[in-house]
Scaffold this motif. Structure first.
Motif, PDB file in Angstrom:
ATOM      1  N   TYR A   1      -1.682  -6.757  -3.327  1.00  0.00           N
ATOM      2  CA  TYR A   1      -1.729  -5.302  -3.281  1.00  0.00           C
ATOM      3  C   TYR A   1      -2.036  -4.745  -1.891  1.00  0.00           C
ATOM      4  CZ  TYR A   1      -1.660  -5.891  -8.278  1.00  0.00           C
ATOM      5  OH  TYR A   1      -1.296  -6.249  -9.545  1.00  0.00           O
ATOM      6  N   VAL A   2      -2.172  -5.607  -0.902  1.00  0.00           N
ATOM      7  CA  VAL A   2      -2.490  -5.142   0.445  1.00  0.00           C
ATOM      8  C   VAL A   2      -1.392  -4.225   0.974  1.00  0.00           C
ATOM      9  CG1 VAL A   2      -2.875  -5.859   2.836  1.00  0.00           C
ATOM     10  CG2 VAL A   2      -4.001  -7.083   0.970  1.00  0.00           C
ATOM     11  N   GLN A   3      -0.133  -4.570   0.765  1.00  0.00           N
ATOM     12  CA  GLN A   3       0.970  -3.723   1.241  1.00  0.00           C
ATOM     13  C   GLN A   3       0.949  -2.369   0.552  1.00  0.00           C
ATOM     14  OE1 GLN A   3       2.979  -4.324   3.837  1.00  0.00           O
ATOM     15  NE2 GLN A   3       3.791  -2.274   3.542  1.00  0.00           N
ATOM     16  N   ILE A   4       0.662  -2.332  -0.733  1.00  0.00           N
ATOM     17  CA  ILE A   4       0.564  -1.061  -1.460  1.00  0.00           C
ATOM     18  C   ILE A   4      -0.546  -0.211  -0.865  1.00  0.00           C
ATOM     19  CG2 ILE A   4      -0.049  -0.002  -3.675  1.00  0.00           C
ATOM     20  CD1 ILE A   4       1.335  -2.481  -4.985  1.00  0.00           C
ATOM     21  N   ALA A   5      -1.675  -0.829  -0.573  1.00  0.00           N
ATOM     22  CA  ALA A   5      -2.792  -0.107   0.037  1.00  0.00           C
ATOM     23  C   ALA A   5      -2.390   0.451   1.400  1.00  0.00           C
ATOM     24  CB  ALA A   5      -4.006  -1.025   0.162  1.00  0.00           C
ATOM     25  N   ALA A   6      -1.655  -0.336   2.179  1.00  0.00           N
ATOM     26  CA  ALA A   6      -1.197   0.129   3.496  1.00  0.00           C
ATOM     27  C   ALA A   6      -0.270   1.332   3.351  1.00  0.00           C
ATOM     28  CB  ALA A   6      -0.500  -1.003   4.232  1.00  0.00           C
TER      29      ALA A   6
END
Length: 76
Positions: free
Chosen positions: A56-61
Motif C-alpha cells: 500500500y506504499v504506492q497508494i499512500a504516495a
C-alpha cells in the motif's frame, strides 16, 4: 511546529533514510484509508497475517504521503 524531523526518527529507530530527508512528521499511520494522510504523515508498512503494508506504499504516495518506514525495497 510540533513533530519530529525524519533525521530524528531515523536516529531513534536506527533506520536509514533514502531520498529526501527534509521536513517534519506530525502524524503517523498504518492504514492508507486513514483520514489525514498528507505530506507530514509517516506511514509504517506493517506486515501482518491479513495484509502487507508494503503493498500500500504506492497508494499512500498517491494520496500525498512522502515518507514511509519499510522493511524491503518498494518498486517505483
Amino acid at each position: 511546529m510540533t513533530g519530529y524531523t525524519l533525521v530524528e526518527i531515523a536516529q531513534i529507530l536506527g533506520a536509514t533514510i533514502l531520498g529526501e530527508h527534509e521536513g517534519w512528521v506530525t502524524d503517523f499511520s498504518i492504514d492508507t484509508r486513514s483520514i489525514g494522510i498528507h505530506n507530514r504523515t509517516l506511514f509504517f508498512a506493517i506486515k501482518t497475517d491479513l495484509a502487507d503494508g508494503h503493498d500500500y506504499v504506492q497508494i499512500a504516495a498517491e494520496k500525498g504521503l512522502n515518507c514511509a518506514i519499510v522493511q524491503r525495497e518498494i518498486p517505483g
